[in-house]
Write a protein that holds these residues in place. Sequence first.
Motif, PDB file in Angstrom:
ATOM      1  N   ARG A  70      60.027  46.676 -11.316  1.00 53.28           N
ATOM      2  CA  ARG A  70      61.417  46.356 -10.972  1.00 53.28           C
ATOM      3  C   ARG A  70      62.382  47.027 -11.948  1.00 53.28           C
ATOM      4  NH1 ARG A  70      62.914  40.353  -9.641  1.00 53.28           N
ATOM      5  NH2 ARG A  70      61.463  40.868  -7.970  1.00 53.28           N
TER       6      ARG A  70
ATOM      7  N   ALA B  65      57.451  43.137 -13.220  1.00 56.06           N
ATOM      8  CA  ALA B  65      58.694  43.276 -13.978  1.00 56.06           C
ATOM      9  C   ALA B  65      58.925  44.732 -14.386  1.00 56.06           C
ATOM     10  CB  ALA B  65      58.674  42.372 -15.200  1.00 56.06           C
TER      11      ALA B  65
ATOM     12  N   ARG C  14      61.560  32.286 -10.882  1.00 58.64           N
ATOM     13  CA  ARG C  14      62.977  32.630 -11.071  1.00 58.64           C
ATOM     14  C   ARG C  14      63.285  34.045 -10.599  1.00 58.64           C
ATOM     15  NH1 ARG C  14      67.217  34.607 -11.176  1.00 58.64           N
ATOM     16  NH2 ARG C  14      68.900  34.390 -12.662  1.00 58.64           N
ATOM     17  N   TYR C  15      62.418  34.986 -10.927  1.00 55.72           N
ATOM     18  CA  TYR C  15      62.677  36.389 -10.595  1.00 55.72           C
ATOM     19  C   TYR C  15      61.835  36.886  -9.420  1.00 55.72           C
ATOM     20  CZ  TYR C  15      65.256  36.313 -14.918  1.00 55.72           C
ATOM     21  OH  TYR C  15      66.161  35.998 -15.902  1.00 55.72           O
TER      22      TYR C  15
END
Length: 113
Positions: free
Chosen positions: A99, A96, A22-23
């Motif tokens: 980011r 994550a 998804r990311y």
Amino acid sequence: MPGVYLIALLVSFAGMLTLDARYRLALWAAPVPSALAIAIGTVFFVVWDAVGIAAGVFVRGGSPLLLGVELFPHLPVEEPVFLAFLCHLALVAHAAALRFRVRRRAARESGAR
């Protein structure tokens, strides 16, 4: 109930893969380096476990949740699955965090203008 732990690991792994997709954090952002990191990490930790088992430090417990299949004495089949999940989790968490850090820095800089 044999196999519950393996099922829980596979469901967790599927959830982590879904978040990753998804990311586009690890495997979907850089598939070859991520797959290599997961494979190398998993092999490293399986060897680590084997050394611990040979030294008598690690032993297989008697949990009824394990499938009951051992790759070799005291190393249940669930262990490499867990280790691969752990390596993938580390990659996703690191990506994550990076980011988040980049976005926070960008937001700070755009607010300062």
